[in-house]
Scaffold this motif. Structure first.
Motif, short mmCIF file in Angstrom:
data_model
loop_
_atom_site.label_atom_id
_atom_site.label_comp_id
_atom_site.label_asym_id
_atom_site.label_seq_id
_atom_site.Cartn_x
_atom_site.Cartn_y
_atom_site.Cartn_z
N ILE A 59 -30.07 21.84 -7.63
CA ILE A 59 -31.22 22.06 -8.49
C ILE A 59 -32.46 21.57 -7.74
O ILE A 59 -32.48 20.45 -7.23
CB ILE A 59 -31.08 21.30 -9.82
N PHE A 60 -33.49 22.41 -7.70
CA PHE A 60 -34.72 22.07 -7.00
C PHE A 60 -35.85 21.91 -8.01
O PHE A 60 -36.02 22.74 -8.89
CB PHE A 60 -35.08 23.16 -5.99
N VAL A 61 -36.62 20.83 -7.86
CA VAL A 61 -37.81 20.62 -8.69
C VAL A 61 -38.96 21.30 -7.96
O VAL A 61 -39.19 21.07 -6.77
CB VAL A 61 -38.08 19.12 -8.92
N LEU A 62 -39.67 22.16 -8.68
CA LEU A 62 -40.75 22.96 -8.10
C LEU A 62 -42.04 22.70 -8.85
O LEU A 62 -42.03 22.45 -10.05
CB LEU A 62 -40.40 24.45 -8.21
N ALA A 63 -43.16 22.79 -8.14
CA ALA A 63 -44.46 22.60 -8.78
C ALA A 63 -45.46 23.61 -8.24
O ALA A 63 -45.25 24.21 -7.18
CB ALA A 63 -44.98 21.18 -8.52
N ASN A 64 -46.53 23.77 -8.98
CA ASN A 64 -47.62 24.62 -8.55
C ASN A 64 -48.15 24.10 -7.21
O ASN A 64 -48.19 22.88 -6.99
CB ASN A 64 -48.73 24.61 -9.61
#
Length: 116
Positions: free
Chosen positions: A1-6
């Motif tokens: 699982i990867f945490v992604l942000a703008n």
């Protein structure tokens, strides 16, 4: 699982505790004061794995937490999406947004957040 942000989010690294605080409505600003906009998947294995890994809960506990918070006026749950593609699209187009996915997209301008 990867945490992604703008792409515009200033923080490229977060403690696991910070991710938990963001998704439980207890942390609302990035280091530069920008409003954090957390988003989640409505259900599925990616959502279940994220909640377990980063929030130390199961999906029903996460849902119950937010139902109680709404009922007592302590906050509103993160916006939710049916698919990872919809979530990634929202994160890429929304300043301050943070989400997660089972892969790191190459076709959308998002940053991967390193969680310690």
């Amino acid at each position: 699982i990867f945490v992604l942000a703008n792409k515009g989010v200033p923080d490229k690294e977060l403690q696991r505790e910070s991710v938990e605080r963001i998704y439980l409505g207890k942390k609302s600003q990035w280091s530069d004061g920008t409003r954090i906009v957390p988003v989640v998947l409505k259900s599925g294995s990616t959502h279940t794995a994220f909640v377990k890994k980063f929030l130390d809960r199961d999906a029903s506990q996460f849902s119950t937490y937010w139902k109680q918070a709404v009922f007592t006026g302590r906050g509103m749950p993160p916006k939710s999406f049916e698919t990872e593609a919809e979530l990634i699209e929202f994160v890429s187009n929304t300043p301050g947004a943070i989400g997660y996915a089972s892969f790191v997209p190459t076709s959308k301008p998002v940053s991967r957040i390193n969680v310690k």
